[in-house]
Design an enzyme around this catalytic site. Sequence first.
Site, PDB file in Angstrom:
ATOM      1  N   ARG A   1       2.401   6.669  11.869  1.00  0.00           N
ATOM      2  CA  ARG A   1       1.701   6.149  13.045  1.00  0.00           C
ATOM      3  C   ARG A   1       1.390   7.306  13.991  1.00  0.00           C
ATOM      4  NH1 ARG A   1       0.475   2.533  10.376  1.00  0.00           N
ATOM      5  NH2 ARG A   1       0.973   0.324  10.601  1.00  0.00           N
TER       6      ARG A   1
ATOM      7  N   GLN B   1      -6.499   3.492  18.106  1.00  0.00           N
ATOM      8  CA  GLN B   1      -7.442   3.403  16.993  1.00  0.00           C
ATOM      9  C   GLN B   1      -8.519   2.393  17.333  1.00  0.00           C
ATOM     10  OE1 GLN B   1      -4.593   4.634  13.236  1.00  0.00           O
ATOM     11  NE2 GLN B   1      -5.481   2.637  13.228  1.00  0.00           N
TER      12      GLN B   1
ATOM     13  N   ASN C   1       0.815  -1.223   0.000  1.00  0.00           N
ATOM     14  CA  ASN C   1       0.000   0.000   0.000  1.00  0.00           C
ATOM     15  C   ASN C   1       0.852   1.279   0.000  1.00  0.00           C
ATOM     16  OD1 ASN C   1       0.898  -0.145   2.618  1.00  0.00           O
ATOM     17  ND2 ASN C   1      -1.088  -0.665   3.497  1.00  0.00           N
TER      18      ASN C   1
HETATM   19  P1  NAD Z   1      10.221   1.325   4.997  1.00  0.00           P
HETATM   20  O1  NAD Z   1      10.787   0.315   5.908  1.00  0.00           O
HETATM   21  O2  NAD Z   1      10.390   1.148   3.523  1.00  0.00           O
HETATM   22  O3  NAD Z   1      10.815   2.768   5.361  1.00  0.00           O
HETATM   23  C1  NAD Z   1      10.883   3.261   6.659  1.00  0.00           C
HETATM   24  C2  NAD Z   1      12.089   4.175   6.731  1.00  0.00           C
HETATM   25  O4  NAD Z   1      12.038   4.883   7.982  1.00  0.00           O
HETATM   26  C3  NAD Z   1      13.426   3.414   6.703  1.00  0.00           C
HETATM   27  O5  NAD Z   1      14.248   3.940   5.689  1.00  0.00           O
HETATM   28  C4  NAD Z   1      13.999   3.651   8.088  1.00  0.00           C
HETATM   29  O6  NAD Z   1      15.413   3.719   8.098  1.00  0.00           O
HETATM   30  C5  NAD Z   1      13.370   4.977   8.454  1.00  0.00           C
HETATM   31  N1  NAD Z   1      13.397   5.279   9.880  1.00  0.00           N
HETATM   32  C6  NAD Z   1      13.177   4.454  10.930  1.00  0.00           C
HETATM   33  N2  NAD Z   1      13.339   5.109  12.077  1.00  0.00           N
HETATM   34  C7  NAD Z   1      13.656   6.398  11.767  1.00  0.00           C
HETATM   35  C8  NAD Z   1      13.955   7.549  12.529  1.00  0.00           C
HETATM   36  N3  NAD Z   1      13.986   7.508  13.871  1.00  0.00           N
HETATM   37  N4  NAD Z   1      14.233   8.704  11.881  1.00  0.00           N
HETATM   38  C9  NAD Z   1      14.254   8.748  10.529  1.00  0.00           C
HETATM   39  N5  NAD Z   1      13.988   7.674   9.750  1.00  0.00           N
HETATM   40  C10 NAD Z   1      13.696   6.514  10.364  1.00  0.00           C
HETATM   41  O7  NAD Z   1       8.685   1.455   5.367  1.00  0.00           O
HETATM   42  P2  NAD Z   1       7.512   2.118   4.494  1.00  0.00           P
HETATM   43  O8  NAD Z   1       6.894   1.097   3.621  1.00  0.00           O
HETATM   44  O9  NAD Z   1       8.014   3.382   3.897  1.00  0.00           O
HETATM   45  O10 NAD Z   1       6.459   2.426   5.652  1.00  0.00           O
HETATM   46  C11 NAD Z   1       6.784   3.323   6.694  1.00  0.00           C
HETATM   47  C12 NAD Z   1       5.711   3.280   7.758  1.00  0.00           C
HETATM   48  O11 NAD Z   1       4.505   3.852   7.246  1.00  0.00           O
HETATM   49  C13 NAD Z   1       5.289   1.872   8.205  1.00  0.00           C
HETATM   50  O12 NAD Z   1       6.163   1.340   9.168  1.00  0.00           O
HETATM   51  C14 NAD Z   1       3.921   2.131   8.769  1.00  0.00           C
HETATM   52  O13 NAD Z   1       4.007   2.494  10.127  1.00  0.00           O
HETATM   53  C15 NAD Z   1       3.414   3.321   7.972  1.00  0.00           C
HETATM   54  N6  NAD Z   1       2.345   2.934   7.023  1.00  0.00           N
HETATM   55  C16 NAD Z   1       1.123   3.516   7.137  1.00  0.00           C
HETATM   56  C17 NAD Z   1       0.095   3.137   6.289  1.00  0.00           C
HETATM   57  C18 NAD Z   1      -1.266   3.797   6.350  1.00  0.00           C
HETATM   58  O14 NAD Z   1      -2.238   3.191   5.910  1.00  0.00           O
HETATM   59  N7  NAD Z   1      -1.377   5.011   6.850  1.00  0.00           N
HETATM   60  C19 NAD Z   1       0.311   2.134   5.332  1.00  0.00           C
HETATM   61  C20 NAD Z   1       1.586   1.602   5.202  1.00  0.00           C
HETATM   62  C21 NAD Z   1       2.597   1.983   6.074  1.00  0.00           C
END
Ligand code: NAD
Length: 364
Positions: free
Chosen positions: A254, A283, A115
């Site tokens: 989140r 939530q 997603n």
């Molecule tokens: P991903 O793993 O591809 O990317 C996450 C990035 O965040 C990584 O590059 C990581 O190094 C970085 N990161 C972690 N901690 C950090 C910090 N303290 N400071 C800066 N960067 C940091 O994940 P993604 O697919 O991009 O998804 C990210 C997040 O989005 C998921 O973990 C989830 O919580 C959220 N999400 C929300 C929805 C929604 O419906 N709203 C859907 C999918 C994902």
Amino acid sequence: MSKVLAILFKGGEFNTPKLLGSAENALGLKKFIEENGRSIFSTSDKGSTIDEHIKDAEIVISTPFNPVYITKERIESAKNLKLLVTAGVGSDHIDLDYIEKSGRDISVLEVTGSNTTSVAEHALLTILSLIKNFIPAHESIKEGKWDIARIARDAYDLEGKTVGTIGCGRIGYKVLERLYPFKPKELLYYDYQGLTPELEQKVGAKRVDSIEELVSKCDVVNISAPLHSGTKGLINKQLLSKFKDGAYLVNTARGAICVPEDVAEALKNGKLRGYGGDVWYPQPPPADHPWRTMANKYGDGNAMTPHISGSNLDAQARYSLGVKDILTSYFSGKFDYRPQDIILLHGEYATKAYGADKKVKLAK
Ligand code: NAD
């Protein structure tokens, strides 16, 4: 017979066959699971139903859209538990650190990428809605009004603004890709994992060394980092004081990454001009959660929705298929999962996304 427990969102009166992510439709996987010799119990209930059914579950499928917290106590009670699958992306509702410490052979997988486009589009929509003051403009029309000045006094263009993202993984990068054609002044990112020079160049993004530097330079800050011990409460009063006056903040990652009262106060006192996103803690949020009604001095600047960005019908089709692929791999005994889906493999971290401090044994 081994059991699969699926905890999904309620379809109820709105359920349709296409709503694969509802508890009623169980990702379209009931027959498939039964053909593989397991029973399935699919529910949207939380609380005691989960406590009762997790005890003898071998596999738990859960979703961030109706999150059930898979706590230490629940994991301890689940003696047969082997596999936790997140139907979507983001497994922070599971006590990952506890599983690692427990030494138990439990794997956690999510459907990486299922997603990311959906969420990146929603982040862009939220940024534009806030900058253009779109939501109050639309509301005013429904109220029978026609007052250009009321809306235009705080509406702007995205072009020429500095935009940055905290977290530049799959979603964060897609947000930058979508922002690039709007000709921003600068695109910045803060992430302990850097992009390759080629990817940076493609969207003209620059990495900054500290989160303080990012927020002090940006007109718009986007959050796309997972929730973990290093990001919980990250956006608080202290960090907000480093933001540019009148910045916009968009969070589709989140809810618990931000302190709700501090964000609402920053909006009220003008530190933030707008806040939007679709993620909350808890939530569903209580009726008096400050983000439901918070506003800036004009009564605007609130672009909150329920947690929907990553669960539209396209996303549901993709994450249902992804859960099936994970289960196929598990049922075969080969455990030949897609490496990018693995959060914990047999109790060990396989990703660096849940904190720079994690000891990661990369999945093969
Ligand atoms: P991903 O793993 O591809 O990317 C996450 C990035 O965040 C990584 O590059 C990581 O190094 C970085 N990161 C972690 N901690 C950090 C910090 N303290 N400071 C800066 N960067 C940091 O994940 P993604 O697919 O991009 O998804 C990210 C997040 O989005 C998921 O973990 C989830 O919580 C959220 N999400 C929300 C929805 C929604 O419906 N709203 C859907 C999918 C994902």
